[in-house]
Enzyme design. Structure first.
Site, PDB file in Angstrom:
ATOM      1  N   PHE A 126       0.877  -1.178   0.000  1.00 39.76           N
ATOM      2  CA  PHE A 126       0.000   0.000   0.000  1.00 39.76           C
ATOM      3  C   PHE A 126       0.909   1.221   0.000  1.00 39.76           C
ATOM      4  O   PHE A 126       1.674   1.431   0.939  1.00 39.76           O
ATOM      5  CB  PHE A 126      -0.871  -0.033   1.252  1.00 39.76           C
ATOM      6  N   PRO A 178       7.561  11.827   1.318  1.00 41.79           N
ATOM      7  CA  PRO A 178       8.438  12.644   2.176  1.00 41.79           C
ATOM      8  C   PRO A 178       7.756  13.893   2.717  1.00 41.79           C
ATOM      9  O   PRO A 178       7.990  14.289   3.852  1.00 41.79           O
ATOM     10  CB  PRO A 178       9.596  13.001   1.242  1.00 41.79           C
ATOM     11  N   SER A 225       4.336  14.255   2.788  1.00 37.98           N
ATOM     12  CA  SER A 225       2.929  13.950   3.038  1.00 37.98           C
ATOM     13  C   SER A 225       2.827  12.764   3.971  1.00 37.98           C
ATOM     14  O   SER A 225       3.035  11.630   3.569  1.00 37.98           O
ATOM     15  CB  SER A 225       2.220  13.626   1.713  1.00 37.98           C
ATOM     16  N   GLY A 226       2.527  13.055   5.248  1.00 34.97           N
ATOM     17  CA  GLY A 226       2.354  11.993   6.220  1.00 34.97           C
ATOM     18  C   GLY A 226       0.881  11.808   6.518  1.00 34.97           C
ATOM     19  O   GLY A 226       0.149  11.139   5.795  1.00 34.97           O
ATOM     20  N   TRP A 263       8.713   4.764   3.480  1.00 31.12           N
ATOM     21  CA  TRP A 263       8.288   3.908   4.595  1.00 31.12           C
ATOM     22  C   TRP A 263       7.204   2.925   4.173  1.00 31.12           C
ATOM     23  O   TRP A 263       6.240   2.681   4.888  1.00 31.12           O
ATOM     24  CB  TRP A 263       7.803   4.752   5.781  1.00 31.12           C
ATOM     25  N   GLU A 312      -0.602   3.756   9.849  1.00 28.93           N
ATOM     26  CA  GLU A 312      -2.012   3.592   9.485  1.00 28.93           C
ATOM     27  C   GLU A 312      -2.890   4.611  10.204  1.00 28.93           C
ATOM     28  O   GLU A 312      -3.984   4.310  10.659  1.00 28.93           O
ATOM     29  CB  GLU A 312      -2.483   2.155   9.770  1.00 28.93           C
TER      30      GLU A 312
END
Length: 633
Positions: A193, A198, A200-201, A228, A441
């Site tokens: 997914f 970088p 946009s968290g 990540w 998540e």
């Protein structure tokens, strides 16, 4: 975004209107209501009914359709299937998988990976005709609980693959997409997914990755990068989110909207960086993924062009209950280690489990595990019966489980003392693994705001409906009278607190009514906040966090009362123990709710929020701690 009107109907106006209505004779009232039905004109916008228990407590209402009785959704065949799977999965994790070696090597052993694929662990919910086991959400939760008890790193590899990796294909894929990709992700090809970037968290709408239609209209050309990404270095099939130019029907202009794509590594232009070095879940592969002029066929758009944000949120919402299930297993394992030590270790001539300080730790570990597990199976049961109103509950379960599991592991280490700090005990690995669950998540901080603001929006919509009703009071007399009179009798102390005792076993009636009163108080607090802040509430995060925390305590209490009631009604061997857990949890939760609501309404606490804001700003301006040197050197 919050959509509460700038001017919310004031309490005083409501009370005046209600007082006038209350002196109307019942005969006149019935006649007026009958006339209103004939000439009814609906308010500006009818509020859509929501069956979510959590959503409705923001109005001070008790909605129990999804809560009582506690769900029992497995039929005989499903139960038999699950029983056939539990022992092999347990045996695999006890005899084949080596969590310590996985952690040390920072990868899952090949024999373990092969065994997981052979077990069907990577395709638990894929339909059987497409290569999977076709399990329900409740069956899935039970198996995930076993994984969580043994190896969270393996759990992340499995979850990143199916809970979110290809979940979008299950939820939004058309028949052709499902037929093409689900057999592949069930038979050896990993999925991932790919949302986070970088820059946009938590703000998923700010992603920079772009996909533009090719001149021939047959492909989207994808460029960008993601960070990540769990399974990022392994995945052949990815759910990727990118900005795409879309014609806005409202304005007629071209705007950027997020679209979801099914992307294969074999399309070309997909590469990844080396595995990230992490604090925990080391055996799960986490890597940055790059997309350079990747040609994605237009038939690989998932869920429609411009609908990517909806796709992403539904995938995450749909998978969160699994985290609670896994972490309930983790808590069981940690508690077992603590109990084994406490019942054999002697100090001052006594086993340490006889000391009150240790007893309180173990009791709280059991309570936290029971609440988490109860939430997981409540939500999975709701989903299996077709509910669409569980998103707030799922978010709460993720936050609660991740924080509860951390506390349980921490206390288990404390019970073991120095032994708990040693690597061979295995708890230090579990603690490292657990830390990520409050971050990924959806960070717990963002999810708290999500719960609070979504609930407030629902409550605010009902107040707006009431405002609209006053524009045509004759046609909406029933709505006005019901809402306004409720506020007046509450204000003068004539209202009776709503009851929940009829919903639970008689032995839990007192606890149930305690929570019912909390719901009533909570609804009043939300109304007060709406009236005071209006749309500005979106910026009041000190208040929103406390509203969210109160929500967590009310929902968790209702869930355990439901589960314990079922145990009592079924004369379960553990029924009395579960009853005591429910009573103890509910009592303390109710006390916390009262404190949260007091903090929201107290001028003293609001002033302290302002002080904390000032302290934080000063520290950030200074680049760190601001204080004098006590030694002047």
């Amino acid at each position: 975004m919050l959509k509460v009107g700038q001017t919310i109907l004031s309490q005083s106006r409501l009370q005046i209107c209600a007082q006038r209505l209350l002196v109307t004779s019942s005969a006149h009232l019935k006649a007026a209501q009958a006339q209103a039905v004939e000439k009814a004109e609906r308010p500006a916008k009818e509020v859509k009914e929501d069956l979510s228990f959590v959503m409705n407590i923001f109005r001070g209402q008790i909605e129990t359709k999804q809560l009582f009785p506690y769900p029992n959704v497995l039929n005989t065949e499903q139960r038999e299937t699950l029983e056939m799977l539990v022992d092999p999965v347990n045996k695999f994790f006890e005899e084949v998988n080596n969590p310590a070696k996985n952690d040390q090597d920072e990868k899952i052993e090949e024999t373990a990976l092969k065994g997981l694929w052979e077990l069907g662990a990577f395709a638990l919910q894929v339909p059987q005709d497409l290569g999977g086991l076709g399990l329900t959400n409740t069956q899935y939760a039970r198996l995930v609980e076993i994984v969580g008890a043994h190896d969270l790193g393996v759990g992340i590899t499995l979850g990143a693959h199916q809970s979110i990796g290809f979940k979008g294909i299950l939820l939004f894929g058309n028949p052709e997409q499902k037929k093409k990709y689900l057999p592949r992700v069930s038979s050896g090809e990993y999925a991932a997914f790919c949302l986070t970037e970088p820059s946009s968290g938590s703000d998923a709408g700010s992603i920079k990755t772009r996909a533009v239609l090719s001149p021939d209209g047959k492909h989207y050309i994808l460029n960008g990068s993601k960070i990540w990404i769990s399974n990022g270095g392994l995945a052949e099939i990815m759910t990727v989110f990118a900005q795409t130019p879309v014609n806005d029907p409202k304005t007629g202009k071209i705007v950027d909207k997020v679209t979801a794509f099914i992307v294969e590594r074999s399309f070309g232009g997909v590469t990844n960086g080396p595995p990230e070095k992490k604090m925990g879940i080391k055996c799960s592969n986490t890597a940055e993924v790059y997309y350079e002029d990747v040609k994605v066929p237009i038939e690989n758009v998932l869920g429609g062009v411009g609908n990517g944000f909806k796709v992403a949120m539904n995938i995450l919402n749909n998978g969160r209950f699994g985290m609670a299930a896994a972490l309930s297993g983790t808590m069981k394992a940690c508690t077992k280690k603590a109990v084994e030590f406490a019942t054999t270790r002697k100090q001052f001539g006594q086993r340490i489990d006889s000391f009150g300080a240790i007893q309180e730790k173990i009791a709280r570990m059991q309570m936290l595990q029971y609440v988490t597990e109860s939430m997981a199976y409540m939500i999975s049961g709701n989903m299996d019966t077709g509910s669409q109103h569980y998103h707030l509950e799922a978010a709460i379960s993720k936050c609660f489980a991740s924080e509860a599991a951390w506390n349980v592991c921490d206390e288990a280490i404390q019970v073991l003392g120095g032994m708990g700090f040693m690597k061979d005990t295995g708890l230090e690995r579990v603690m490292r693994d657990l830390r990520i669950f409050r971050i990924f998540e959806g960070t717990n901080d963002i999810l708290r705001l999500f719960v609070a603001l979504t609930g407030i929006q629902y409550a605010g919509a009902h107040l707006k409906e009431l405002q609209a009703a006053f524009k045509n009071p004759t046609a909406n007399l029933g709505l006005i009278f019901g809402e306004a009179s409720k506020r007046v009798v509450r204000k003068v102390g004539l209202a009776s607190v709503p009851k929940m005792d009829h919903l639970v076993h008689r032995e839990l009636a007192k606890s149930a009514n305690l929570i019912a009163k909390d719901i009533d108080d909570f609804g009043q607090a939300v109304e007060m906040v709406l009236i005071k802040y209006g749309k500005g509430i979106v910026q009041e995060q000190f208040i929103l966090n406390r509203l969210a925390n109160a929500t967590f305590d009310i929902y968790s209490s209702a869930v355990v009362l439901s589960r314990a009631s079922t145990a009592l009604q079924n004369n379960s061997p553990t029924a009395q123990h579960e009853k005591i857990i429910a009573e103890a949890w509910t009592l303390e939760a109710s006390e916390r709710v009262a404190n949260y609501l007091k903090a929201i309404s107290s001028g003293k606490n609001l002033d302290n929020f302002s002080k904390m804001e000032t302290i934080s700003k000063k520290v950030c301006e200074n680049g760190g701690i601001v204080q004098s040197n006590p030694l002047n050197i």
